[in-house]
Design an enzyme around this catalytic site. Structure first.
Site, short mmCIF file in Angstrom:
data_model
loop_
_atom_site.label_atom_id
_atom_site.label_comp_id
_atom_site.label_asym_id
_atom_site.label_seq_id
_atom_site.Cartn_x
_atom_site.Cartn_y
_atom_site.Cartn_z
CG ASN A 164 -38.63 -64.40 0.47
OD1 ASN A 164 -39.58 -64.17 -0.05
ND2 ASN A 164 -38.29 -63.86 1.45
CG ASN A 210 -37.70 -59.54 -0.97
OD1 ASN A 210 -37.93 -58.44 -1.76
ND2 ASN A 210 -37.41 -59.69 0.24
N PRO A 211 -38.58 -58.63 -4.54
CG PRO A 211 -40.31 -57.20 -5.19
CD PRO A 211 -40.08 -58.26 -3.95
CB SER A 212 -34.72 -56.79 -2.21
OG SER A 212 -35.64 -55.85 -1.52
CB THR A 248 -42.57 -63.82 2.57
OG1 THR A 248 -42.07 -62.46 2.56
CG2 THR A 248 -43.22 -64.29 1.52
N GLY A 249 -43.19 -65.20 5.42
CA GLY A 249 -43.76 -66.52 6.16
C GLY A 249 -44.92 -66.60 6.69
CG HIS A 274 -39.54 -58.86 8.89
ND1 HIS A 274 -40.60 -58.46 8.36
CD2 HIS A 274 -38.54 -59.22 8.07
CE1 HIS A 274 -40.30 -58.63 7.06
NE2 HIS A 274 -39.23 -58.90 6.67
#
Ligand code: NAG
Ligand code: NAG
Ligand code: NAG
Ligand code: NAG
Length: 355
Positions: A175, A195-197, A282-283, A329
């Site tokens: 990220n 991250n797209p955000s 993602t981690g 999450h």
């Protein structure tokens, strides 16, 4: 002279006593009726307790004590466990051949289904196919010896882990994490996710003004930038834009797209192992990739709690204090999974300062 000698022999005696006490403490002591090797046996028992823990039955205070204690136990890497995990991950999910879409694992005309909505799909036309790299940057048979996965948790601050991270053969980051604090987080980067955000919020006028993003990603050298272009439908256009602008400005730095099938299979892999959450972090995705591609996996900056092991407050990230989405999450549950794998010897978690 005599006084001096006396002092000297007193000193030796004290040292001898201390060493003796130490040996007794570290060596063999009596617990109840059985002779017990301490702390080896204690560590073995603690490992077993943690491996069999279920997330629903956790008392935080005693859990923290256990984590602190296990971190002072010697860590033993277990090749059987590592290989078992690698075989499982390769056969369920296959990061080796399919972590991201390439011209080798994708054909023109193929329909790519979205990870989170299998009813939605996108056909690989010439435009999409041409964006894909020829192949993955690693060869299928060769593995990396030692990999570092750098999570973004606040415990990395003041960790002095930078040099250790940089000495790994392959360094995963996530990220767009800043690496200006090199003493603690290192600089080496072999692959980094976006991250797209982050693009939507941080670079809303990307096409008109691509310079700030180009500058930001230049910090990672030529490390590929990995985006989940087919996770949610909103991700696609943003990811394609990133590809478009960076291809012109930084032709050597590839922009690549997660294979949505890989992510879905990985999600199911962990779900079958009791990890129920809307979305993996993602981690954990990258830690899983590393467990497949690397012999020795070292995790830094994975710590989803508000206090560190010495009960001091820690920020969410090492670079800011913005929390994750608790709806999406289940980070403490993921942490328990990682801790179990640490106890089994398939990965090594780093929570303390590095030397
Ligand atoms: C490694 O793990 C295997 C499988 O759980 C176990 O049988 C073995 O005793 C472990 N080896 C060591 C050295 O701990
Ligand atoms: C992994 O993917 C590659 C490329 O698609 C393929 O050649 C290989 O057979 C796959 N391996 C497994 C274990 O499925
Ligand atoms: C980090 O170390 C610096 C200097 O050694 C100290 O001033 C600072 O308080 C430390 N920060 C944290 C979060 O421990
Ligand atoms: C590093 O980057 C972060 C985020 O971009 C910034 O907030 C911070 O001040 C920078 N730190 C240093 C030491 O330059």
């Amino acid at each position: 002279m005599a006084v001096y000698l006396l002092k000297w022999s007193f000193g030796v005696m004290m040292i001898t006593m201390m060493v003796h006490t130490f040996v007794v403490f570290r060596g063999t002591i009596w617990i109840g009726d059985e002779m017990t090797d301490f702390p080896t046996l204690r560590c073995t028992r603690l490992r077993e307790t943690l491996i069999s823990k279920t997330a629903s039955k956790i008392d935080m205070d005693s859990f923290m004590e256990d984590v602190q204690e296990i971190m002072s136990c010697p860590h033993e890497s277990n090749i059987t466990q590592r290989e078992r995990r690698r075989v499982e991950l390769r056969s369920c999910c296959n990061a080796t051949g399919g972590l991201f879409l390439t011209r080798e694992n994708t054909r023109k005309g193929q329909r790519i289904k979205y990870e989170t909505n299998r009813k939605k799909s996108k056909v690989v036309d010439r435009f999409i196919f041409n964006m894909l790299p020829k192949s993955t940057p690693w060869r299928k048979e060769s593995l990396f010896q030692r990999c570092a996965v750098v999570g973004n948790a606040g415990i990395l601050r003041n960790s002095s882990c930078g040099a250790e991270i940089d000495s790994a053969d392959f360094v995963f980051r996530l990220n767009l994490a800043p690496i200006n604090n090199s003493r603690d987080v290192g600089v080496k980067t072999s692959l980094i996710t976006i991250n797209p955000s982050q693009i939507r919020i941080g670079y809303p006028r990307l096409e008109k003004n691509p310079q700030p993003l180009a500058e930001r990603v230049s910090a990672y050298g030529d490390a590929p930038l990995l985006l989940p272009a087919f996770a949610y439908t909103f991700c696609t256009d943003i990811s394609f834009k990133v590809h478009k602008v960076l291809q012109k400005m930084r032709p050597k730095q590839k922009v690549v797209f997660f294979n949505p099938d890989y992510l879905l299979e990985l999600f199911q892999y962990w779900r079958h192992r009791g990890l129920e959450e809307l979305r993996l972090t993602t981690g954990l995705m990258l830690a899983s990739v590393a467990m497949e591609l690397c012999d020795n996996v070292h995790l830094y900056g994975f710590w989803p709690f508000e206090l560190d092991l010495l009960q001091r407050p820690v920020s969410h990230h090492y670079y800011d204090d913005i929390g994750p989405s608790r709806r999406m999450h289940a980070m403490p549950k993921e942490f328990l999974q990682l801790l179990k794998m640490h106890c089994q010897g398939s990965i090594k978690l780093h929570l303390a300062r590095c030397q």
